[in-house]
Scaffold this motif. Sequence first.
Motif, PDB file in Angstrom:
ATOM      1  N   TYR A 168       0.833  -1.206   0.000  1.00 53.00           N
ATOM      2  CA  TYR A 168       0.000   0.000   0.000  1.00 53.00           C
ATOM      3  C   TYR A 168       0.865   1.253   0.000  1.00 53.00           C
ATOM      4  O   TYR A 168       1.807   1.380   0.774  1.00 53.00           O
ATOM      5  CB  TYR A 168      -0.921   0.003   1.227  1.00 53.00           C
ATOM      6  N   ALA A 169       0.541   2.163  -0.890  1.00 49.44           N
ATOM      7  CA  ALA A 169       1.207   3.472  -0.953  1.00 49.44           C
ATOM      8  C   ALA A 169       0.113   4.535  -0.985  1.00 49.44           C
ATOM      9  O   ALA A 169      -0.860   4.404  -1.721  1.00 49.44           O
ATOM     10  CB  ALA A 169       2.069   3.561  -2.202  1.00 49.44           C
ATOM     11  N   LYS A 170       0.289   5.562  -0.207  1.00 46.05           N
ATOM     12  CA  LYS A 170      -0.708   6.630  -0.171  1.00 46.05           C
ATOM     13  C   LYS A 170      -0.924   7.228  -1.557  1.00 46.05           C
ATOM     14  O   LYS A 170      -0.015   7.303  -2.361  1.00 46.05           O
ATOM     15  CB  LYS A 170      -0.277   7.733   0.789  1.00 46.05           C
ATOM     16  N   SER A 171      -2.135   7.650  -1.806  1.00 44.07           N
ATOM     17  CA  SER A 171      -2.586   8.389  -2.994  1.00 44.07           C
ATOM     18  C   SER A 171      -2.641   7.595  -4.289  1.00 44.07           C
ATOM     19  O   SER A 171      -2.940   8.165  -5.330  1.00 44.07           O
ATOM     20  CB  SER A 171      -1.793   9.688  -3.200  1.00 44.07           C
ATOM     21  N   ALA A 172      -2.355   6.303  -4.232  1.00 41.49           N
ATOM     22  CA  ALA A 172      -2.460   5.500  -5.452  1.00 41.49           C
ATOM     23  C   ALA A 172      -2.987   4.118  -5.087  1.00 41.49           C
ATOM     24  O   ALA A 172      -2.490   3.487  -4.154  1.00 41.49           O
ATOM     25  CB  ALA A 172      -1.103   5.371  -6.116  1.00 41.49           C
ATOM     26  N   PHE A 173      -4.007   3.677  -5.812  1.00 44.75           N
ATOM     27  CA  PHE A 173      -4.566   2.358  -5.592  1.00 44.75           C
ATOM     28  C   PHE A 173      -4.243   1.485  -6.796  1.00 44.75           C
ATOM     29  O   PHE A 173      -4.421   1.911  -7.939  1.00 44.75           O
ATOM     30  CB  PHE A 173      -6.091   2.428  -5.405  1.00 44.75           C
ATOM     31  N   THR A 174      -3.791   0.267  -6.528  1.00 41.67           N
ATOM     32  CA  THR A 174      -3.542  -0.676  -7.618  1.00 41.67           C
ATOM     33  C   THR A 174      -4.887  -1.197  -8.116  1.00 41.67           C
ATOM     34  O   THR A 174      -5.915  -1.045  -7.444  1.00 41.67           O
ATOM     35  CB  THR A 174      -2.689  -1.871  -7.142  1.00 41.67           C
ATOM     36  N   ASP A 175      -4.876  -1.837  -9.269  1.00 43.85           N
ATOM     37  CA  ASP A 175      -6.110  -2.417  -9.798  1.00 43.85           C
ATOM     38  C   ASP A 175      -6.686  -3.459  -8.842  1.00 43.85           C
ATOM     39  O   ASP A 175      -7.900  -3.522  -8.640  1.00 43.85           O
ATOM     40  CB  ASP A 175      -5.874  -3.026 -11.185  1.00 43.85           C
ATOM     41  N   LYS A 176      -5.826  -4.267  -8.234  1.00 44.05           N
ATOM     42  CA  LYS A 176      -6.285  -5.286  -7.280  1.00 44.05           C
ATOM     43  C   LYS A 176      -6.898  -4.633  -6.041  1.00 44.05           C
ATOM     44  O   LYS A 176      -7.893  -5.122  -5.497  1.00 44.05           O
ATOM     45  CB  LYS A 176      -5.144  -6.216  -6.880  1.00 44.05           C
ATOM     46  N   GLN A 177      -6.318  -3.536  -5.595  1.00 48.91           N
ATOM     47  CA  GLN A 177      -6.872  -2.825  -4.440  1.00 48.91           C
ATOM     48  C   GLN A 177      -8.238  -2.236  -4.775  1.00 48.91           C
ATOM     49  O   GLN A 177      -9.161  -2.275  -3.961  1.00 48.91           O
ATOM     50  CB  GLN A 177      -5.906  -1.731  -3.978  1.00 48.91           C
ATOM     51  N   LYS A 178      -8.392  -1.707  -5.980  1.00 46.54           N
ATOM     52  CA  LYS A 178      -9.676  -1.152  -6.410  1.00 46.54           C
ATOM     53  C   LYS A 178     -10.750  -2.231  -6.420  1.00 46.54           C
ATOM     54  O   LYS A 178     -11.868  -2.010  -5.936  1.00 46.54           O
ATOM     55  CB  LYS A 178      -9.555  -0.518  -7.804  1.00 46.54           C
ATOM     56  N   VAL A 179     -10.419  -3.397  -6.955  1.00 46.61           N
ATOM     57  CA  VAL A 179     -11.374  -4.510  -6.991  1.00 46.61           C
ATOM     58  C   VAL A 179     -11.739  -4.925  -5.565  1.00 46.61           C
ATOM     59  O   VAL A 179     -12.909  -5.151  -5.248  1.00 46.61           O
ATOM     60  CB  VAL A 179     -10.793  -5.710  -7.785  1.00 46.61           C
ATOM     61  N   PHE A 180     -10.737  -5.004  -4.694  1.00 46.80           N
ATOM     62  CA  PHE A 180     -10.971  -5.371  -3.298  1.00 46.80           C
ATOM     63  C   PHE A 180     -11.910  -4.371  -2.628  1.00 46.80           C
ATOM     64  O   PHE A 180     -12.857  -4.751  -1.939  1.00 46.80           O
ATOM     65  CB  PHE A 180      -9.633  -5.439  -2.550  1.00 46.80           C
ATOM     66  N   LEU A 181     -11.658  -3.082  -2.844  1.00 50.71           N
ATOM     67  CA  LEU A 181     -12.478  -2.046  -2.223  1.00 50.71           C
ATOM     68  C   LEU A 181     -13.933  -2.137  -2.665  1.00 50.71           C
ATOM     69  O   LEU A 181     -14.838  -2.092  -1.822  1.00 50.71           O
ATOM     70  CB  LEU A 181     -11.913  -0.652  -2.527  1.00 50.71           C
ATOM     71  N   ILE A 182     -14.176  -2.265  -3.947  1.00 49.26           N
ATOM     72  CA  ILE A 182     -15.560  -2.319  -4.421  1.00 49.26           C
ATOM     73  C   ILE A 182     -16.247  -3.594  -3.920  1.00 49.26           C
ATOM     74  O   ILE A 182     -17.409  -3.572  -3.544  1.00 49.26           O
ATOM     75  CB  ILE A 182     -15.678  -2.168  -5.957  1.00 49.26           C
ATOM     76  N   GLU A 183     -15.507  -4.693  -3.882  1.00 49.09           N
ATOM     77  CA  GLU A 183     -16.078  -5.967  -3.456  1.00 49.09           C
ATOM     78  C   GLU A 183     -16.481  -5.964  -1.984  1.00 49.09           C
ATOM     79  O   GLU A 183     -17.468  -6.576  -1.596  1.00 49.09           O
ATOM     80  CB  GLU A 183     -15.073  -7.089  -3.719  1.00 49.09           C
ATOM     81  N   TYR A 184     -15.719  -5.264  -1.153  1.00 53.12           N
ATOM     82  CA  TYR A 184     -15.952  -5.300   0.293  1.00 53.12           C
ATOM     83  C   TYR A 184     -16.527  -3.991   0.858  1.00 53.12           C
ATOM     84  O   TYR A 184     -16.552  -3.805   2.068  1.00 53.12           O
ATOM     85  CB  TYR A 184     -14.662  -5.679   1.021  1.00 53.12           C
ATOM     86  N   THR A 185     -16.992  -3.117   0.013  1.00 53.33           N
ATOM     87  CA  THR A 185     -17.535  -1.837   0.492  1.00 53.33           C
ATOM     88  C   THR A 185     -18.719  -2.034   1.429  1.00 53.33           C
ATOM     89  O   THR A 185     -18.793  -1.386   2.474  1.00 53.33           O
ATOM     90  CB  THR A 185     -17.924  -0.932  -0.692  1.00 53.33           C
ATOM     91  N   SER A 186     -19.635  -2.907   1.095  1.00 51.61           N
ATOM     92  CA  SER A 186     -20.816  -3.087   1.946  1.00 51.61           C
ATOM     93  C   SER A 186     -20.426  -3.608   3.328  1.00 51.61           C
ATOM     94  O   SER A 186     -21.037  -3.235   4.335  1.00 51.61           O
ATOM     95  CB  SER A 186     -21.841  -4.002   1.285  1.00 51.61           C
ATOM     96  N   ILE A 187     -19.397  -4.441   3.391  1.00 51.82           N
ATOM     97  CA  ILE A 187     -18.910  -4.936   4.683  1.00 51.82           C
ATOM     98  C   ILE A 187     -18.295  -3.786   5.477  1.00 51.82           C
ATOM     99  O   ILE A 187     -18.542  -3.640   6.676  1.00 51.82           O
ATOM    100  CB  ILE A 187     -17.894  -6.080   4.476  1.00 51.82           C
ATOM    101  N   ALA A 188     -17.507  -2.945   4.815  1.00 48.47           N
ATOM    102  CA  ALA A 188     -16.890  -1.795   5.491  1.00 48.47           C
ATOM    103  C   ALA A 188     -17.958  -0.834   6.003  1.00 48.47           C
ATOM    104  O   ALA A 188     -17.848  -0.306   7.116  1.00 48.47           O
ATOM    105  CB  ALA A 188     -15.934  -1.075   4.546  1.00 48.47           C
ATOM    106  N   VAL A 189     -19.005  -0.604   5.209  1.00 50.73           N
ATOM    107  CA  VAL A 189     -20.106   0.271   5.636  1.00 50.73           C
ATOM    108  C   VAL A 189     -20.736  -0.286   6.903  1.00 50.73           C
ATOM    109  O   VAL A 189     -20.949   0.439   7.884  1.00 50.73           O
ATOM    110  CB  VAL A 189     -21.159   0.434   4.511  1.00 50.73           C
ATOM    111  N   ASP A 190     -21.038  -1.574   6.901  1.00 53.35           N
ATOM    112  CA  ASP A 190     -21.655  -2.202   8.072  1.00 53.35           C
ATOM    113  C   ASP A 190     -20.749  -2.086   9.298  1.00 53.35           C
ATOM    114  O   ASP A 190     -21.202  -1.749  10.389  1.00 53.35           O
ATOM    115  CB  ASP A 190     -21.969  -3.668   7.766  1.00 53.35           C
ATOM    116  N   ARG A 191     -19.474  -2.342   9.119  1.00 58.48           N
ATOM    117  CA  ARG A 191     -18.530  -2.255  10.249  1.00 58.48           C
ATOM    118  C   ARG A 191     -18.431  -0.823  10.767  1.00 58.48           C
ATOM    119  O   ARG A 191     -18.412  -0.592  11.976  1.00 58.48           O
ATOM    120  CB  ARG A 191     -17.158  -2.770   9.824  1.00 58.48           C
ATOM    121  N   ALA A 192     -18.353   0.133   9.867  1.00 60.91           N
ATOM    122  CA  ALA A 192     -18.226   1.542  10.278  1.00 60.91           C
ATOM    123  C   ALA A 192     -19.475   2.023  11.003  1.00 60.91           C
ATOM    124  O   ALA A 192     -19.381   2.814  11.947  1.00 60.91           O
ATOM    125  CB  ALA A 192     -17.947   2.414   9.057  1.00 60.91           C
ATOM    126  N   MET A 193     -20.637   1.558  10.578  1.00 61.71           N
ATOM    127  CA  MET A 193     -21.887   1.980  11.215  1.00 61.71           C
ATOM    128  C   MET A 193     -21.983   1.506  12.660  1.00 61.71           C
ATOM    129  O   MET A 193     -22.705   2.101  13.453  1.00 61.71           O
ATOM    130  CB  MET A 193     -23.085   1.455  10.412  1.00 61.71           C
TER     131      MET A 193
END
Length: 186
Positions: free
Chosen positions: A137-162
């Motif tokens: 992980y490097a600040k200000s840049a997301f790899t393609d794999k990181q982007k896929v991971f983020l979109i795939e797990y967004t709903s889980i992150a939302v639930d955890r943050a709530m």
Amino acid sequence: MGSKREKAKPMRMRKIILVICEGETEESYVNLLKNWYKLPIRIVSHVAGTRVSPSFVEKRTNELKISREDNVQAYLMYDMDVEAINKKVRSCKADLLLSNPCFELWLLLHAKDQRSAISTDDTIKALRNSNPVWQRYAKSAFTDKQKVFLIEYTSIAVDRAMHLAEFDNPSSGIYKLIRNLENEHR
């Protein structure tokens, strides 16, 4: 005799989302959201850093309004690890998307349910150890794999943050923007 002209559709106000953020990592994330949601919403990110103030937010909001009917919703996406910035941000007229201690906590919530207090450095370490996609992980840049991971797990992150107490360590209000975008997407 009545007119045979079709009635014009009522004018809808433009919805504009302004996200004023602390740095380039947050701006990169907001740009990802723009690409993912492809809504008829204009999402504008603006890196303000420490210059954020009520007048700064008001000026940026007013710059985006072309007509009186435009609806601009302002958000502030900031880390809570600097007390002086916390005071400035909380005095602004905008929805707060604050992460305590830092933005990387939001990223970590995609991979891990973080419930205990954590420092900024430990958050970044935990993120890098949470899943192989985050090892480099490097600040200000997301790899393609990181982007896929983020979109795939967004709903889980939302639930955890709530389930975290707002402004406490750990917490992230970024889920509020995601929920807004999800509601618009329906």
